[in-house]
Design an enzyme around this catalytic site. Structure first.
Site, short mmCIF file in Angstrom:
data_model
loop_
_atom_site.label_atom_id
_atom_site.label_comp_id
_atom_site.label_asym_id
_atom_site.label_seq_id
_atom_site.Cartn_x
_atom_site.Cartn_y
_atom_site.Cartn_z
N LYS A 183 0.84 -1.21 0.00
CA LYS A 183 0.00 0.00 0.00
C LYS A 183 0.87 1.25 0.00
O LYS A 183 2.01 1.23 0.48
CB LYS A 183 -0.96 0.03 1.20
CG LYS A 183 -0.30 0.06 2.60
CD LYS A 183 0.08 1.42 3.12
CE LYS A 183 0.76 1.32 4.49
NZ LYS A 183 1.53 2.54 4.85
N ASP A 222 -3.16 -1.77 9.48
CA ASP A 222 -3.22 -1.80 8.01
C ASP A 222 -3.74 -3.12 7.46
O ASP A 222 -3.95 -3.23 6.25
CB ASP A 222 -1.80 -1.60 7.44
CG ASP A 222 -1.23 -0.22 7.71
OD1 ASP A 222 -2.02 0.73 7.88
OD2 ASP A 222 0.02 -0.10 7.73
N GLY A 251 7.52 0.86 5.06
CA GLY A 251 6.40 1.79 5.10
C GLY A 251 5.35 1.47 4.04
O GLY A 251 4.51 2.30 3.71
N GLY A 274 4.31 -4.34 4.31
CA GLY A 274 4.63 -5.71 3.92
C GLY A 274 4.25 -6.75 4.98
O GLY A 274 3.69 -7.80 4.65
O1 C5P Z 1 -1.17 -1.48 14.09
P1 C5P Z 1 0.27 -1.78 13.86
O2 C5P Z 1 0.74 -2.95 14.66
O3 C5P Z 1 0.65 -1.90 12.41
O4 C5P Z 1 1.05 -0.52 14.40
C1 C5P Z 1 2.43 -0.54 14.63
C2 C5P Z 1 2.82 0.59 15.56
O5 C5P Z 1 2.63 1.85 14.91
C3 C5P Z 1 2.00 0.69 16.83
O6 C5P Z 1 2.55 -0.11 17.84
C4 C5P Z 1 2.11 2.17 17.17
O7 C5P Z 1 3.34 2.47 17.78
C5 C5P Z 1 2.13 2.82 15.81
N1 C5P Z 1 0.79 3.25 15.36
C6 C5P Z 1 0.18 4.34 15.95
N2 C5P Z 1 -1.06 4.74 15.54
C7 C5P Z 1 -1.67 4.10 14.52
C8 C5P Z 1 -1.07 3.00 13.89
C9 C5P Z 1 0.17 2.60 14.33
O8 C5P Z 1 0.74 4.95 16.88
N3 C5P Z 1 -2.88 4.52 14.12
#
Ligand code: C5P
Length: 295
Positions: free
Chosen positions: A8, A135, A97, A100
């Site tokens: 993405k 994501d 970013g 993946g």
């Molecule tokens: O949701 P995901 O595990 O992909 O997110 C990875 C990290 O990115 C989270 O632990 C957080 O630190 C940060 N994050 C965030 N706010 C979001 C999405 C991700 O702070 N909306």
């Protein structure tokens, strides 16, 4: 059972304040683009993960791997026996970013559902996807969508046309939590809402979209990786419509006028030597899908 899943880009990433749960409220517009991982699931006694492709030393193969967690979550919720050997072939940059890891989790959900015949429908898989990561629901969905909440609440948007991208891969990844922490430290400003991006997509205009691209995490990514400034400058010099850090970076994506323009930009950018590698991609493309065996 083999599932192909795209990467993405965030056409817009508007980051709100940190919430009590540590996440940030987001308004984002996702587009799925044609860099793919493949996840093959075969019956096995327990869950195992093997990873092939560029830069895979950085990818965990144990229970921390998001695809591994996806298989275990689905097995637990669906009451399936739950063994599976997952083989991941990376075409999406690792820690780049471009989601993946989330893509592999989405693909593992689709592959294991089909392998085990759990009978989970799309809505149930999407709910599991949201538990795995912000994501992951979008990588199941694909296409173009507005994401709210922490990114996991999706709304379809009307998007016309195909957009051509040049993707500049960086040496080494960036940690998403570290980029969000840098965003908090810098006190980075929250940028525009999605209106201009959505209008450009309705019009099917690459030039309008170029003017509307926006990523609130870009200053944070640049603070951790100042060399990305040179990559962005290089894209501007060679005439990309616009360049932007993809999500939390360090991949930088450039929007081209059309396929031909993208081919030219990719060759020039590769020649300048500012990126580890340069790829072309187009979007939107579908989300995680089973690859039908050749007849
Ligand atoms: O949701 P995901 O595990 O992909 O997110 C990875 C990290 O990115 C989270 O632990 C957080 O630190 C940060 N994050 C965030 N706010 C979001 C999405 C991700 O702070 N909306």
């Amino acid at each position: 059972m083999t599932v192909r899943v795209p990467a993405k880009v965030n056409l817009l990433l508007q980051v709100g304040p940190r919430r009590a749960d540590g996440y940030h409220d987001l308004t984002t517009v996702y587009q799925a683009v044609s860099l793919y991982d493949e996840v093959t699931a075969t019956p096995a006694a327990s869950v195992t993960v093997a990873v092939a492709g560029d830069d895979v030393a950085a990818v965990p193969t144990g229970p921390d791997n998001l695809a591994h967690r996806a298989a275990e979550l689905l097995a637990r919720r669906a009451g399936a026996p739950g063994g599976v050997a997952l083989e991941i072939t990376k075409g999406i940059p690792v820690a780049g970013g471009m989601a993946g890891g989330s893509a592999d989790a989405a693909a593992a959900l689709v592959a294991c559902e089909a392998l085990w015949g759990t009978g989970c429908d799309r809505a149930q898989l999407t709910a599991l996807a949201g538990e795995l990561g912000s994501d992951v629901p979008f990588l199941l969905h694909g296409g173009t969508a507005l994401g709210t909440g922490r990114g996991e609440v999706l709304t379809d948007v009307l998007a016309r046309g195909t957009y051509h991208w040049v993707v500049a891969l960086a040496e080494g990844g960036l940690s998403t939590p570290a980029v969000y922490a840098a965003f908090d430290d810098i006190g980075a400003k929250t940028g525009p809402g999605p209106e201009a991006v959505l209008a450009a997509l309705r019009a099917g205009s690459a030039t309008e979209l170029a003017a509307a691209l926006s990523n609130d995490l870009q200053p944070a990514a640049l603070s951790l990786r100042p060399s990305l400034g040179r990559v962005l400058d290089a894209g501007a010099e060679i005439g990309a419509l616009a360049g932007i850090v993809s999500g939390s970076g360090p991949t930088v994506v450039f929007l081209a006028r059309d396929a031909r323009h993208a081919t030219g930009l990719a060759a020039e950018l590769a020649g300048l030597g500012v990126a580890r590698a340069v790829r072309r991609a187009y979007g939107p493309v579908p989300g995680a899908r089973i690859v039908e065996p050749e007849a």
